[in-house]
Design an enzyme around this catalytic site. Structure first.
Site, PDB file in Angstrom:
ATOM      1  CG  HIS A 190      -0.004   0.133   2.526  1.00  0.00           C
ATOM      2  ND1 HIS A 190       0.513  -0.858   3.072  1.00  0.00           N
ATOM      3  CD2 HIS A 190       0.036   1.343   3.444  1.00  0.00           C
ATOM      4  CE1 HIS A 190       1.225  -0.317   4.116  1.00  0.00           C
ATOM      5  NE2 HIS A 190       0.880   0.838   4.164  1.00  0.00           N
ATOM      6  CG  ASP A 192       1.949   4.790   4.657  1.00  0.00           C
ATOM      7  OD1 ASP A 192       1.015   3.891   4.599  1.00  0.00           O
ATOM      8  OD2 ASP A 192       2.943   4.902   4.942  1.00  0.00           O
ATOM      9  CG  HIS A 247       5.247   1.094   2.703  1.00  0.00           C
ATOM     10  ND1 HIS A 247       4.548   2.118   2.082  1.00  0.00           N
ATOM     11  CD2 HIS A 247       4.915   0.857   3.993  1.00  0.00           C
ATOM     12  CE1 HIS A 247       4.109   2.738   3.018  1.00  0.00           C
ATOM     13  NE2 HIS A 247       3.879   2.175   4.125  1.00  0.00           N
ATOM     14  NE  ARG A 258       8.393  -4.713  10.519  1.00  0.00           N
ATOM     15  CZ  ARG A 258       9.326  -3.707  10.415  1.00  0.00           C
ATOM     16  NH1 ARG A 258      10.669  -4.039  10.789  1.00  0.00           N
ATOM     17  NH2 ARG A 258       9.268  -2.600  10.017  1.00  0.00           N
TER      18      ARG A 258
HETATM   19  C1  AKG Z   1       1.644   0.526   8.085  1.00  0.00           C
HETATM   20  O1  AKG Z   1       1.521   0.538   9.417  1.00  0.00           O
HETATM   21  O2  AKG Z   1       1.062   1.411   7.388  1.00  0.00           O
HETATM   22  C2  AKG Z   1       2.960  -0.172   7.653  1.00  0.00           C
HETATM   23  O3  AKG Z   1       3.289   0.040   6.458  1.00  0.00           O
HETATM   24  C3  AKG Z   1       3.652  -0.609   8.824  1.00  0.00           C
HETATM   25  C4  AKG Z   1       5.063  -1.403   8.040  1.00  0.00           C
HETATM   26  C5  AKG Z   1       5.689  -1.843   9.040  1.00  0.00           C
HETATM   27  O4  AKG Z   1       5.492  -2.593  10.076  1.00  0.00           O
HETATM   28  O5  AKG Z   1       7.314  -1.738   8.875  1.00  0.00           O
END
Ligand code: AKG
Length: 316
Positions: A190, A192, A247, A258
């Site tokens: 997606h 942002d 990303h 993570r």
């Molecule tokens: C988001 O929260 O929109 C992400 O893309 C998180 C990516 C990540 O956890 O590194």
């Protein structure tokens, strides 16, 4: 202390590709004390987040459902997107944080609200500083053209705490070397929607950015760095000079979860978004029609995670 670089080689199946290095900006320099405070605020927020995610499901669910704010598990958004992730989405206004903290840490809500408040203030400054440098670099007449939208008392910025469970490998070999097809998607591809995202994580990998040639570049995790990416609104305001990067996050670690914390710097709901006048020239007419952030958010909520929302606002 801004962008972590990926290793120069990444695997796609059996093919090894020479990949571009992600740019790194060092913001510490003579302001090392400020950098230390930011790192401390991030560590405190990370501890509080891990404490919450370690709680039993029935307790975490008291902070949900994510509609959009609160605790969510696997379901992302309202249109059927799912991933191997649990998260908390927070409105960054102090009153909202205080209210939400009552369900996130009912035994000591002030501990959570002060960790979140401290982190939000610190990361907001990082976002504003970067945005001011961007405005300067672009030659914008108003040096605070972007950051003033974030500093506005009605800014609609949000904070998301993401927790990805360890990936269960079919065989006990190295997770990092596993073919992409076997890895689980934590957060699907997606862009942002907001202006700028400032993300930090623990030392567990997973974040990837999409680059030309349909290649995913892994971002090396670094708890002392921020990963910064341009959002859709900044793409519109710069008339496409800065591009909102696609990303995703994969679950690649078999041993450790993570944790990532993403601050999404956004304008006020009633703010009208249009390209800065300096970004529009006869040879580069406006790519996007004007829209309010509220309008853009509504469009985002009606689409799937991977859909290109900016396309809806193109002039041609
Ligand atoms: C988001 O929260 O929109 C992400 O893309 C998180 C990516 C990540 O956890 O590194």
């Amino acid at each position: 202390m801004v962008v972590a670089s990926p290793p120069p080689l990444a695997r796609t199946g059996e093919k090894k590709l020479l990949l571009p290095k992600l740019p790194t900006v060092d913001l510490s320099g003579p302001r090392a004390d400020v950098a230390q405070q930011i790192v401390k605020a991030a560590e405190t927020m990370a501890q509080e987040s891990l404490g919450f995610f370690a709680r039993p499901d029935h307790e975490k669910k008291r902070a949900g459902p994510a509609d959009p704010f609160g605790y969510g598990c696997r379901n992302i958004g309202f249109n059927g997107d799912v991933g191997e992730v649990e998260y908390v989405l927070l409105n960054t206004h102090p009153g909202s944080i205080a209210q939400r903290s009552l369900t996130i840490n009912s035994t000591d809500p002030t501990k959570f609200s002060s960790a979140a408040g401290g982190y939000i203030e610190a990361v907001k400054e990082v976002a504003c500083e970067i945005l001011d440098m961007m405005a300067e670099g672009l030659g914008a007449t108003d040096a605070e053209a972007f950051s003033k939208l974030i500093r506005d008392v009605d800014s609609d910025s949000v904070l998301r705490l993401n927790h990805y469970p360890p990936f269960l490998l079919p065989s006990p070999s190295s997770a990092v070397d596993h073919p992409a097809a076997e890895l689980k998607v934590g957060f699907g591809a997606h862009t942002d929607p907001q202006i700028l995202t400032v993300l930090t994580s623990n030392d567990v990998a997973g974040l990837q950015v999409h680059v030309d040639g349909d290649v995913w570049v892994s971002v090396a995790p670094d708890p002392t760095a921020f990963f910064v990416n341009v959002g859709d609104v900044l793409q519109a305001m710069t008339n496409g000079r800065f591009v909102s990067v696609k990303h995703r996050a994969l679950n690649v670690n078999a041993a450790k979860p993570r944790l990532s914390m993403a601050y999404f710097a956004a304008p006020p709901l009633n703010c009208t978004i249009s390209p800065l006048p300096e970004m529009v020239t006869p040879s580069r007419p406006s790519l996007y029609r004007a829209f309010t952030w509220a309008e853009y958010k509504k469009a985002s909520y009606s689409l799937r995670l991977g859909d290109s929302r900016l396309d809806l606002f193109k002039t041609q």
